[in-house]
Design an enzyme around this catalytic site. Structure first.
Site, PDB file in Angstrom:
ATOM      1  N   GLU A   1     -36.298 -79.386  43.422  1.00 33.85           N
ATOM      2  CA  GLU A   1     -37.764 -79.499  43.471  1.00 33.85           C
ATOM      3  C   GLU A   1     -38.204 -80.845  44.041  1.00 33.85           C
ATOM      4  OE1 GLU A   1     -40.166 -77.297  42.929  1.00 33.85           O
ATOM      5  OE2 GLU A   1     -38.748 -75.724  42.438  1.00 33.85           O
TER       6      GLU A   1
ATOM      7  N   ASN B   1     -40.158 -81.407  47.558  1.00 34.33           N
ATOM      8  CA  ASN B   1     -41.446 -82.103  47.628  1.00 34.33           C
ATOM      9  C   ASN B   1     -41.456 -83.149  48.737  1.00 34.33           C
ATOM     10  OD1 ASN B   1     -42.759 -80.677  45.652  1.00 34.33           O
ATOM     11  ND2 ASN B   1     -42.862 -82.373  44.195  1.00 34.33           N
TER      12      ASN B   1
ATOM     13  N   ARG C   1     -47.285 -72.004  48.613  1.00 36.98           N
ATOM     14  CA  ARG C   1     -46.807 -72.992  47.641  1.00 36.98           C
ATOM     15  C   ARG C   1     -47.439 -72.726  46.281  1.00 36.98           C
ATOM     16  NH1 ARG C   1     -42.236 -74.891  49.410  1.00 36.98           N
ATOM     17  NH2 ARG C   1     -42.378 -74.964  51.655  1.00 36.98           N
TER      18      ARG C   1
END
Length: 143
Positions: A46, A50, A105
């Site tokens: 994650e 990002n 997203r």
């Protein structure tokens, strides 16, 4: 046991799985359970995603810096840093379902990182970049 490693990757989506594998392989020294390894992989995935999606806006012009430290208290501290656009409002960005890019997203990146770690810190400055620090205590396998 203090031990550490650092690596620098290009902000390519292909490098996300490599980063996840490297950090989790390094954590094996603490004798984690499969669930703990899975938690580390998910949180790292994650954080790196990002960087790719938000910090550099899916352009391959930035670097992702990863440092992992194994500490005396059987924990791993993972820092994932970029020199991208930064986050204007970190508290807002940490809210579930918030996304700055829209589309497909989900806006759950920080929530996922937080749920798979024991402590999550986010520092960011617009135009300078972001550092995400993930701490995970390893209880390990019972012997």
């Amino acid at each position: 046991m203090n031990n550490s490693f650092s690596m620098t990757l290009q902000s390519r989506s292909a490098n996300e799985s490599f980063a996840r594998a490297c950090v989790s392989a390094f954590a094996v020294q603490l004798d984690p359970t499969l669930e703990e390894i899975s938690d580390i992989k998910t949180a790292v995935s994650e954080a790196v995603t990002n960087c790719i999606v938000h910090a550099y806006k899916e352009q391959i012009l930035g670097k992702i810096y990863i440092t992992a430290i194994l500490t005396e208290n059987n924990s791993i501290e993972i820092k994932i840093r970029d020199k991208g656009c930064g986050i204007e409002d970190v508290e807002k960005a940490r809210e579930p379902l918030y996304t700055s890019v829209g589309g497909d997203r989900s806006g759950l990146g920080f929530s996922v990182m937080e749920s798979f770690s024991d402590k999550l810190r986010v520092r960011s400055k617009v135009g300078v970049g972001t550092t995400v620090t993930i701490e995970k205590r390893i209880c390990g396998k019972t012997k």
